[in-house]
Design a protein around this motif. Structure first.
Motif, PDB file in Angstrom:
ATOM      1  N   SER A 119       0.852  -1.179   0.000  1.00 51.13           N
ATOM      2  CA  SER A 119       0.000   0.000   0.000  1.00 51.13           C
ATOM      3  C   SER A 119       0.889   1.230   0.000  1.00 51.13           C
ATOM      4  CB  SER A 119      -0.930   0.021   1.216  1.00 51.13           C
ATOM      5  OG  SER A 119      -1.779   1.150   1.173  1.00 51.13           O
ATOM      6  N   ALA A 120       0.581   2.205  -0.881  1.00 47.91           N
ATOM      7  CA  ALA A 120       1.381   3.426  -0.959  1.00 47.91           C
ATOM      8  C   ALA A 120       0.572   4.504  -1.665  1.00 47.91           C
ATOM      9  CB  ALA A 120       2.677   3.171  -1.730  1.00 47.91           C
ATOM     10  N   SER A 121       0.966   5.750  -1.463  1.00 54.26           N
ATOM     11  CA  SER A 121       0.343   6.829  -2.226  1.00 54.26           C
ATOM     12  C   SER A 121       0.773   6.680  -3.681  1.00 54.26           C
ATOM     13  CB  SER A 121       0.760   8.191  -1.671  1.00 54.26           C
ATOM     14  OG  SER A 121       2.158   8.375  -1.821  1.00 54.26           O
ATOM     15  N   ALA A 122      -0.101   7.037  -4.594  1.00 50.41           N
ATOM     16  CA  ALA A 122       0.204   6.832  -6.012  1.00 50.41           C
ATOM     17  C   ALA A 122      -0.650   7.729  -6.882  1.00 50.41           C
ATOM     18  CB  ALA A 122      -0.019   5.376  -6.403  1.00 50.41           C
ATOM     19  N   ILE A 123      -0.135   7.981  -8.069  1.00 46.51           N
ATOM     20  CA  ILE A 123      -0.914   8.619  -9.128  1.00 46.51           C
ATOM     21  C   ILE A 123      -1.238   7.528 -10.142  1.00 46.51           C
ATOM     22  CG2 ILE A 123      -0.942  10.378 -10.939  1.00 46.51           C
ATOM     23  CD1 ILE A 123       1.238  11.838  -9.320  1.00 46.51           C
ATOM     24  N   ALA A 124      -2.507   7.318 -10.376  1.00 51.22           N
ATOM     25  CA  ALA A 124      -2.944   6.281 -11.314  1.00 51.22           C
ATOM     26  C   ALA A 124      -3.269   6.916 -12.660  1.00 51.22           C
ATOM     27  CB  ALA A 124      -4.166   5.551 -10.766  1.00 51.22           C
ATOM     28  N   VAL A 125      -2.666   6.366 -13.706  1.00 48.63           N
ATOM     29  CA  VAL A 125      -2.882   6.851 -15.078  1.00 48.63           C
ATOM     30  C   VAL A 125      -3.478   5.688 -15.866  1.00 48.63           C
ATOM     31  CG1 VAL A 125      -1.847   7.982 -17.070  1.00 48.63           C
ATOM     32  CG2 VAL A 125      -0.810   8.264 -14.796  1.00 48.63           C
ATOM     33  N   ALA A 126      -4.782   5.724 -16.086  1.00 47.87           N
ATOM     34  CA  ALA A 126      -5.471   4.594 -16.697  1.00 47.87           C
ATOM     35  C   ALA A 126      -5.821   4.891 -18.147  1.00 47.87           C
ATOM     36  CB  ALA A 126      -6.743   4.273 -15.916  1.00 47.87           C
ATOM     37  N   CYS A 127      -5.578   3.923 -19.007  1.00 42.60           N
ATOM     38  CA  CYS A 127      -6.016   3.993 -20.401  1.00 42.60           C
ATOM     39  C   CYS A 127      -7.347   3.253 -20.478  1.00 42.60           C
ATOM     40  CB  CYS A 127      -4.990   3.343 -21.320  1.00 42.60           C
ATOM     41  SG  CYS A 127      -5.437   3.393 -23.073  1.00 42.60           S
ATOM     42  N   VAL A 128      -8.423   3.996 -20.666  1.00 39.70           N
ATOM     43  CA  VAL A 128      -9.752   3.388 -20.621  1.00 39.70           C
ATOM     44  C   VAL A 128     -10.235   2.962 -22.006  1.00 39.70           C
ATOM     45  CG1 VAL A 128     -10.377   4.614 -18.521  1.00 39.70           C
ATOM     46  CG2 VAL A 128     -10.883   5.645 -20.731  1.00 39.70           C
ATOM     47  N   ASP A 129      -9.358   3.062 -22.995  1.00 39.05           N
ATOM     48  CA  ASP A 129      -9.666   2.578 -24.346  1.00 39.05           C
ATOM     49  C   ASP A 129      -8.493   1.730 -24.814  1.00 39.05           C
ATOM     50  OD1 ASP A 129     -10.177   2.116 -27.011  1.00 39.05           O
ATOM     51  OD2 ASP A 129     -10.800   4.167 -27.463  1.00 39.05           O
ATOM     52  N   GLU A 130      -8.661   0.411 -24.779  1.00 41.62           N
ATOM     53  CA  GLU A 130      -7.554  -0.481 -25.114  1.00 41.62           C
ATOM     54  C   GLU A 130      -7.108  -0.338 -26.576  1.00 41.62           C
ATOM     55  OE1 GLU A 130      -7.835  -4.549 -23.962  1.00 41.62           O
ATOM     56  OE2 GLU A 130      -8.811  -4.099 -22.053  1.00 41.62           O
ATOM     57  N   HIS A 131      -7.941   0.245 -27.430  1.00 46.33           N
ATOM     58  CA  HIS A 131      -7.536   0.459 -28.820  1.00 46.33           C
ATOM     59  C   HIS A 131      -6.396   1.458 -28.930  1.00 46.33           C
ATOM     60  CE1 HIS A 131     -11.705  -1.114 -29.393  1.00 46.33           C
ATOM     61  NE2 HIS A 131     -11.126  -1.728 -30.397  1.00 46.33           N
ATOM     62  N   LEU A 132      -6.163   2.244 -27.861  1.00 43.48           N
ATOM     63  CA  LEU A 132      -5.139   3.280 -27.888  1.00 43.48           C
ATOM     64  C   LEU A 132      -3.878   2.882 -27.129  1.00 43.48           C
ATOM     65  CD1 LEU A 132      -7.376   6.456 -27.431  1.00 43.48           C
ATOM     66  CD2 LEU A 132      -6.559   5.411 -29.538  1.00 43.48           C
ATOM     67  N   LEU A 133      -3.724   1.609 -26.811  1.00 47.50           N
ATOM     68  CA  LEU A 133      -2.530   1.184 -26.072  1.00 47.50           C
ATOM     69  C   LEU A 133      -1.247   1.427 -26.862  1.00 47.50           C
ATOM     70  CD1 LEU A 133      -3.588  -2.148 -24.295  1.00 47.50           C
ATOM     71  CD2 LEU A 133      -3.254   0.107 -23.293  1.00 47.50           C
ATOM     72  N   ASP A 134      -1.321   1.332 -28.196  1.00 48.40           N
ATOM     73  CA  ASP A 134      -0.118   1.547 -29.006  1.00 48.40           C
ATOM     74  C   ASP A 134       0.431   2.961 -28.830  1.00 48.40           C
ATOM     75  OD1 ASP A 134       0.031  -0.996 -30.030  1.00 48.40           O
ATOM     76  OD2 ASP A 134      -1.132  -0.542 -31.819  1.00 48.40           O
ATOM     77  N   VAL A 135      -0.446   3.907 -28.570  1.00 46.29           N
ATOM     78  CA  VAL A 135       0.003   5.282 -28.397  1.00 46.29           C
ATOM     79  C   VAL A 135       0.018   5.696 -26.934  1.00 46.29           C
ATOM     80  CG1 VAL A 135      -0.445   6.200 -30.678  1.00 46.29           C
ATOM     81  CG2 VAL A 135      -2.326   5.932 -29.100  1.00 46.29           C
ATOM     82  N   PHE A 136      -0.635   4.936 -26.090  1.00 50.21           N
ATOM     83  CA  PHE A 136      -0.530   5.156 -24.647  1.00 50.21           C
ATOM     84  C   PHE A 136       0.872   4.770 -24.173  1.00 50.21           C
ATOM     85  CE2 PHE A 136      -1.321   3.571 -20.219  1.00 50.21           C
ATOM     86  CZ  PHE A 136      -1.735   4.777 -19.656  1.00 50.21           C
ATOM     87  N   ALA A 137       1.469   3.771 -24.823  1.00 48.01           N
ATOM     88  CA  ALA A 137       2.797   3.316 -24.423  1.00 48.01           C
ATOM     89  C   ALA A 137       3.858   4.411 -24.555  1.00 48.01           C
ATOM     90  CB  ALA A 137       3.194   2.076 -25.224  1.00 48.01           C
ATOM     91  N   PRO A 138       3.950   5.142 -25.684  1.00 45.14           N
ATOM     92  CA  PRO A 138       4.938   6.224 -25.746  1.00 45.14           C
ATOM     93  C   PRO A 138       4.725   7.299 -24.686  1.00 45.14           C
ATOM     94  CG  PRO A 138       4.188   5.655 -27.939  1.00 45.14           C
ATOM     95  CD  PRO A 138       3.302   4.922 -26.985  1.00 45.14           C
ATOM     96  N   LEU A 139       3.472   7.551 -24.323  1.00 44.56           N
ATOM     97  CA  LEU A 139       3.206   8.490 -23.238  1.00 44.56           C
ATOM     98  C   LEU A 139       3.835   7.988 -21.941  1.00 44.56           C
ATOM     99  CD1 LEU A 139       1.699  10.860 -21.846  1.00 44.56           C
ATOM    100  CD2 LEU A 139      -0.283   9.352 -21.671  1.00 44.56           C
ATOM    101  N   GLY A 140       3.703   6.681 -21.681  1.00 47.37           N
ATOM    102  CA  GLY A 140       4.315   6.098 -20.490  1.00 47.37           C
ATOM    103  C   GLY A 140       5.827   6.171 -20.524  1.00 47.37           C
ATOM    104  N   VAL A 141       6.418   5.977 -21.704  1.00 49.64           N
ATOM    105  CA  VAL A 141       7.872   6.081 -21.844  1.00 49.64           C
ATOM    106  C   VAL A 141       8.330   7.502 -21.513  1.00 49.64           C
ATOM    107  CG1 VAL A 141       9.779   6.030 -23.485  1.00 49.64           C
ATOM    108  CG2 VAL A 141       8.096   4.183 -23.467  1.00 49.64           C
ATOM    109  N   GLU A 142       7.605   8.493 -22.025  1.00 45.87           N
ATOM    110  CA  GLU A 142       7.935   9.883 -21.716  1.00 45.87           C
ATOM    111  C   GLU A 142       7.868  10.133 -20.209  1.00 45.87           C
ATOM    112  OE1 GLU A 142       8.347  14.201 -22.263  1.00 45.87           O
ATOM    113  OE2 GLU A 142       9.077  12.364 -23.200  1.00 45.87           O
ATOM    114  N   LEU A 143       6.845   9.592 -19.575  1.00 40.84           N
ATOM    115  CA  LEU A 143       6.701   9.739 -18.132  1.00 40.84           C
ATOM    116  C   LEU A 143       7.836   9.032 -17.398  1.00 40.84           C
ATOM    117  CD1 LEU A 143       5.151  10.577 -15.603  1.00 40.84           C
ATOM    118  CD2 LEU A 143       3.646   8.595 -15.950  1.00 40.84           C
TER     119      LEU A 143
END
Length: 328
Positions: free
Chosen positions: A88-112
Motif C-alpha cells: 500500500s502506498a500513495s500513487a498517481i494512477a494513469v489509466a487507459c480506458v480505451d484499449e484500442h489506444l494502447l499503441d500510443v498510450f505506451a509512448p506516453l508512459g515512456v515519456e513519463l
C-alpha cells in the motif's frame, strides 16, 4: 535508462490480459518500468483498465483529470499486488480506458518514465503537469474533411518514407512558424497531396520563399483497399521511431487526438510516383494589392520543370528521402 515503447506496450498488454484481484480494490501489478526512489508500475486497475502507477514521488496529487480515453487520479493510498505480495502506498494512477489506444498510450508512459529517471527529485505536481501536456491527445475523435485527411496522409506518408524519420518528425512544422510542412536544418519541404496529379491548393507565402529555396513534393493518391490509412501510418511511425515524444508533440501541435487518428481509416495509395519541384519555380501570383493577405489559389504543375539528377538527390537527401521514381 531509456525505455522502449515496445517494452511498455508488452507490459500493458500483459496488464490487459491479467486476472483481476479477487478483492476488487487492488491493482494487479505485472511489471516495473522505473527503479529508484520513484517507480512506475504497470498494472490492471480494479476497473480492469491497463494502468500506470507512479509511486515514490514527493508531495501528493491534489487534482486529476479525465478525457474520453485517459483517466488520471491521485490517491493518498493504493493497494497493489506484486506477485502475490500486498503493498500500500500513495500513487498517481494513469489509466487507459480505451484499449484500442494502447499503441500510443505506451509512448506516453515512456515519456513519463524517462522524466522520472532524469529528474533528481520528481514531484506529484510535475507528473500531473506532464500528463496534462498530453491530455489533448486523448480527446474525443474529431471528423477530418476528405481534404484534411488526405493532406495529413501525405505528410505522414512522407515521414514514413524517410530513412531518418526521427529527423523529419522533429522538423514537422518547423521553426519558420508553420508556413511549410517540414523545416530541417534551414531546408524547407512542403508536401501537397491531392486526387488529381499535379493540381494543388497553395498559399502565396508557401510558393514565394524570400530566399527562393525549398521543395514542393507533389503526391497524387486515391482511395484503395490495398493502400494505407492515416491510422496505419501513425502506428508504423510509433514502431520505427527511436523516441516517440517528438511525434506526440507534433500531433498535439496539430490538435490531433489519438481517437481522431484512429478514426481516419480511409486507405489511400499513390496513383503515380511523387514529383518534386523547386518552390521558386512553382506558378504564383506575383503581386497583390496592399491590405490583401492569406491568399490561397490552385496551381497546375504539368508545365513546371521537375527537379532531377544531382539536384533532386541533394534536395531529398536533407530529409532522408530517396529517388522518387522508385517509390510506389
Amino acid at each position: 535508462m531509456k525505455w522502449a515503447a515496445s517494452d511498455l506496450r508488452r507490459l500493458l498488454a500483459d496488464a490487459a490480459a491479467a486476472a483481476p484481484n479477487p478483492d476488487e480494490k487492488t491493482y494487479q501489478v505485472v511489471g516495473e518500468l522505473v527503479a529508484g526512489h520513484a517507480k512506475l508500475l504497470v498494472a490492471l486497475s480494479p476497473k480492469r483498465d491497463p494502468t500506470l502507477l507512479v509511486t515514490g514521488v514527493h508531495g501528493h496529487a491534489t487534482t486529476g483529470f479525465s478525457t474520453r480515453a485517459l483517466r488520471v487520479h491521485g490517491y493518498p493510498a493504493v493497494d497493489f499486488d506484486v506477485g502475490g505480495t500486498q503493498f500500500s502506498a500513495s500513487a498517481i494512477a494513469v489509466a487507459c480506458v480505451d484499449e484500442h489506444l494502447l499503441d500510443v498510450f505506451a509512448p506516453l508512459g515512456v515519456e513519463l518514465g524517462n522524466a522520472l529517471v532524469s529528474t533528481p527529485a520528481p514531484t506529484a505536481a510535475m507528473v500531473v503537469s506532464l500528463l496534462q501536456r498530453w491530455s489533448s491527445l486523448f480527446a474525443p475523435a474529431a471528423r477530418l474533411s476528405e481534404a484534411e485527411e488526405l493532406g495529413l496522409w501525405g505528410e505522414l506518408w512522407t515521414i514514413n518514407q524517410s530513412a531518418d524519420p526521427d529527423v523529419l518528425v522533429r522538423g514537422w512544422r518547423g521553426s519558420d512558424g508553420g508556413t511549410y510542412d517540414f523545416f530541417v536544418e534551414e531546408a524547407r519541404l512542403e508536401v501537397k497531396a491531392s486526387r488529381h496529379p499535379g493540381v494543388h491548393h497553395v498559399s502565396l507565402t508557401q510558393v514565394a520563399p524570400q530566399d527562393g529555396s525549398g521543395i514542393l513534393l507533389s503526391l497524387a493518391a486515391d482511395r484503395s483497399a490495398t493502400g494505407q490509412s492515416v491510422a496505419d501510418l501513425v502506428r508504423s511511425l510509433f514502431a520505427r521511431l527511436s523516441d516517440a515524444t517528438p511525434l506526440l508533440e507534433a500531433l498535439a501541435r496539430h490538435s490531433l487526438s489519438l481517437a481522431t487518428l484512429d478514426a481516419a481509416s480511409t486507405r489511400y495509395r499513390l496513383l503515380i510516383p511523387p514529383m518534386a519541384f523547386a518552390l521558386a519555380t512553382v506558378p504564383r501570383i506575383h503581386a497583390v494589392d496592399p491590405g490583401v493577405s492569406s491568399v490561397r489559389y490552385v496551381v497546375h504543375l504539368h508545365g513546371t520543370p521537375q527537379l532531377e539528377g544531382d539536384a533532386l538527390t541533394s534536395a531529398l537527401g536533407r530529409f532522408g528521402l530517396t529517388a522518387l521514381a522508385e517509390i510506389m
